[in-house]
Design an enzyme around this catalytic site. Structure first.
Site, PDB file in Angstrom:
ATOM      1  N   ARG A 119      48.886  21.401 -48.965  1.00 13.70           N
ATOM      2  CA  ARG A 119      48.101  22.648 -48.929  1.00 13.70           C
ATOM      3  C   ARG A 119      46.682  22.358 -48.452  1.00 13.70           C
ATOM      4  O   ARG A 119      46.045  23.170 -47.799  1.00 13.70           O
ATOM      5  CB  ARG A 119      48.078  23.342 -50.299  1.00 13.70           C
ATOM      6  CG  ARG A 119      47.141  24.564 -50.341  1.00 13.70           C
ATOM      7  CD  ARG A 119      47.417  25.516 -51.485  1.00 13.70           C
ATOM      8  NE  ARG A 119      47.517  24.845 -52.755  1.00 13.70           N
ATOM      9  CZ  ARG A 119      46.499  24.318 -53.446  1.00 13.70           C
ATOM     10  NH1 ARG A 119      45.264  24.385 -52.977  1.00 13.70           N
ATOM     11  NH2 ARG A 119      46.713  23.710 -54.603  1.00 13.70           N
TER      12      ARG A 119
ATOM     13  N   LYS B 253      51.921  35.475 -31.340  1.00 15.23           N
ATOM     14  CA  LYS B 253      52.063  36.250 -30.109  1.00 15.23           C
ATOM     15  C   LYS B 253      52.312  35.331 -28.905  1.00 15.23           C
ATOM     16  O   LYS B 253      53.294  34.639 -28.885  1.00 15.23           O
ATOM     17  CB  LYS B 253      50.832  37.141 -29.930  1.00 15.23           C
ATOM     18  CG  LYS B 253      50.437  37.893 -31.223  1.00 15.23           C
ATOM     19  CD  LYS B 253      51.449  38.930 -31.639  1.00 15.23           C
ATOM     20  CE  LYS B 253      51.202  39.498 -33.038  1.00 15.23           C
ATOM     21  NZ  LYS B 253      49.898  40.068 -33.275  1.00 15.23           N
TER      22      LYS B 253
ATOM     23  N   TYR C 167      42.905  45.422 -33.827  1.00 12.31           N
ATOM     24  CA  TYR C 167      44.126  45.250 -34.602  1.00 12.31           C
ATOM     25  C   TYR C 167      43.982  45.967 -35.950  1.00 12.31           C
ATOM     26  O   TYR C 167      43.012  45.738 -36.667  1.00 12.31           O
ATOM     27  CB  TYR C 167      44.408  43.761 -34.790  1.00 12.31           C
ATOM     28  CG  TYR C 167      45.699  43.522 -35.497  1.00 12.31           C
ATOM     29  CD1 TYR C 167      46.909  43.812 -34.879  1.00 12.31           C
ATOM     30  CD2 TYR C 167      45.729  43.045 -36.800  1.00 12.31           C
ATOM     31  CE1 TYR C 167      48.106  43.631 -35.540  1.00 12.31           C
ATOM     32  CE2 TYR C 167      46.933  42.852 -37.469  1.00 12.31           C
ATOM     33  CZ  TYR C 167      48.118  43.153 -36.821  1.00 12.31           C
ATOM     34  OH  TYR C 167      49.303  42.984 -37.479  1.00 12.31           O
TER      35      TYR C 167
ATOM     36  N   ASP D 229      38.570  37.480 -31.678  1.00 13.14           N
ATOM     37  CA  ASP D 229      40.030  37.491 -31.703  1.00 13.14           C
ATOM     38  C   ASP D 229      40.484  37.517 -30.246  1.00 13.14           C
ATOM     39  O   ASP D 229      40.359  38.521 -29.550  1.00 13.14           O
ATOM     40  CB  ASP D 229      40.519  38.723 -32.473  1.00 13.14           C
ATOM     41  CG  ASP D 229      42.046  38.805 -32.557  1.00 13.14           C
ATOM     42  OD1 ASP D 229      42.729  38.131 -31.767  1.00 13.14           O
ATOM     43  OD2 ASP D 229      42.540  39.576 -33.409  1.00 13.14           O
TER      44      ASP D 229
HETATM   45  C1  LIG Z   1      49.170  40.410 -34.346  1.00 13.29           C
HETATM   46  C2  LIG Z   1      47.710  40.379 -34.261  1.00 13.29           C
HETATM   47  C3  LIG Z   1      46.942  39.971 -35.347  1.00 13.29           C
HETATM   48  C4  LIG Z   1      47.550  39.579 -36.676  1.00 13.29           C
HETATM   49  O1  LIG Z   1      48.334  38.427 -36.560  1.00 13.29           O
HETATM   50  P1  LIG Z   1      49.621  38.117 -37.489  1.00 13.29           P
HETATM   51  O2  LIG Z   1      50.097  36.814 -36.939  1.00 13.29           O
HETATM   52  O3  LIG Z   1      50.567  39.259 -37.330  1.00 13.29           O
HETATM   53  O4  LIG Z   1      49.144  38.017 -38.893  1.00 13.29           O
HETATM   54  C5  LIG Z   1      45.561  39.939 -35.204  1.00 13.29           C
HETATM   55  N1  LIG Z   1      44.978  40.303 -34.032  1.00 13.29           N
HETATM   56  C6  LIG Z   1      45.695  40.711 -32.971  1.00 13.29           C
HETATM   57  C7  LIG Z   1      44.988  41.102 -31.722  1.00 13.29           C
HETATM   58  C8  LIG Z   1      47.084  40.766 -33.048  1.00 13.29           C
HETATM   59  O5  LIG Z   1      47.787  41.188 -31.996  1.00 13.29           O
END
Ligand SMILES: *Cc1c(COP(=O)(O)O)cnc(C)c1O
Length: 371
Positions: A46, A194, A98, A169
């Site tokens: 962890r 993604k 998001y 992000d």
């Molecule tokens: C999917 C997504 C997230 C969240 O990610 P998870 O892996 O689903 O927790 C955050 N920002 C963007 C732009 C996303 O497409």
């Protein structure tokens, strides 16, 4: 051993995170361990991860030019950035972003009196103002789902409030299209679920930073909250990185073709793709991105029921949430909790790696069936 600075990123994605020892396998094994015998560097996973997590972090760090901290999901990564914000802190987040991150910020506003300013991605002056006054500037570029592109070099290079953080992000861009740390951001975040994972078979997230102080705090938070990824997911994410370059090349090329064809179609009202001259942030995208990405958002003419019929008529394209896989996915976004404000017939399309003419035929037949 290869060094990320001497390589094109497409080569690093293939070369990075390997054991590189005589007699060792080419790829790191899936090390499933909670604990290690005392006396070595690692004690408990962890806190320390395992060899598989460390290989992933080496790969992701090299790809963005910093130290990577891997998480079990994109939201676990995002939550680690928000974790230490004080009561009454000032935050700037995009007006389009998001929905999970918007919900996280709203939760803190209720619980800890955070003051939240929502800013349009293209409003560079407002972001620069936030950089000088907010405690956390959270950018998402291109944004989900309207694909607004922010001028990261202009925003991240602006004068700053001392000690604040700018986090980007960069999930939709991937490190192939933009490098936020090079523009002056403190942290770049990815949902590796993604494009980086790329096969819709894992959850993962990552934060990458050049600051050892910021990295140490984020690792501490991950230790406290237990957000380390599992070994199988880490292995699959490494596997995904190997083909990120070729997948993005194919998906982006198809996205450009499909966006142009959609724009010509009589039954489509609006097409949002940063590569189109009609897109609100096309100029910023052209100047700051190395490509326009593989996401296309479009509004079908007609109401939400038409859009649902369209989604249910698709044969090749998967009617599913999430994005960035080799398989194209598409969904009616206002059906998603927290996204009800979007136009009822807005469809978010993640272009995958299928043959572009098969994708177009599927769209054409589904439009016909939706009328
Ligand atoms: C999917 C997504 C997230 C969240 O990610 P998870 O892996 O689903 O927790 C955050 N920002 C963007 C732009 C996303 O497409």
């Amino acid at each position: 051993m290869s060094d990320p600075e001497s390589l094109d990123i497409e080569s690093w994605l293939i070369a990075g995170g390997r054991p590189n020892q005589p007699g060792a396998p080419l790829n790191v094994p899936i090390v499933t361990a909670s604990n290690f015998e005392h006396g070595g560097k690692m004690v408990y996973s962890r806190e320390d991860g395992t060899e598989t997590v460390l290989a992933l972090e080496q790969l992701l760090g090299g790809m963005e030019g910093g130290q990577a901290i891997a998480f079990g999901s994109g939201m676990a990564a995002a939550a680690a950035v928000f974790h230490d914000l004080a009561t009454g802190a000032n935050l700037a987040i995009p007006d389009d972003c998001y929905h999970g991150v918007a919900a996280l910020a709203a939760h803190g506003a209720n619980l800890r009196d955070w003051k939240i300013e929502r800013i349009a991605p293209e409003d560079t002056a407002a972001w620069q103002n936030a950089a000088a006054s907010a405690d956390l500037v959270w950018l998402e570029s291109p944004s989900n789902p309207l694909l607004g592109v922010a001028d990261l070099p202009a925003i991240c290079g602006a004068p700053r409030k001392e000690g604040n953080l700018i986090c980007v992000d960069s999930t939709f861009a991937t490190p192939l299209l933009q490098r936020p740390l090079a523009s002056g951001a403190d942290i770049v975040m990815h949902s590796t679920t993604k494009f980086i994972g790329g096969h819709s078979d894992l959850l993962g997230g990552a934060l990458i930073t050049k600051s050892s102080t910021v990295a140490a705090k984020l690792i501490e938070t991950r230790t406290h909250t237990g957000g380390v990824p599992g070994a199988l997911e880490s292995f699959l994410t490494i596997r995904g990185c190997r083909t990120l370059g070729v997948r993005m090349e194919r998906a982006q090329a198809s996205a450009a073709v499909l966006a142009a064809r959609l724009q010509e179609h009589a039954d489509i009202d609006v097409v949002r793709y940063p590569g189109l001259e009609t897109h609100a942030t096309h100029e910023i995208a052209k100047r700051t991105l190395d490509g326009f990405g593989a996401m296309v958002t479009f509004d079908l003419s007609g109401d939400g029921e038409c859009a649902d019929r369209f989604c249910h008529s698709l044969r090749l394209i998967q009617n599913a949430t999430s994005l960035g896989g080799v398989e194209s996915t598409l969904e009616r976004r206002s059906n998603i909790e927290g996204q009800e404000h979007l136009p009822p017939a807005l469809l978010r399309f993640s272009v995958g790696c299928e043959a572009v003419d098969d994708l177009w035929s599927d769209i054409e037949q589904a439009i016909a069936a939706s009328r």
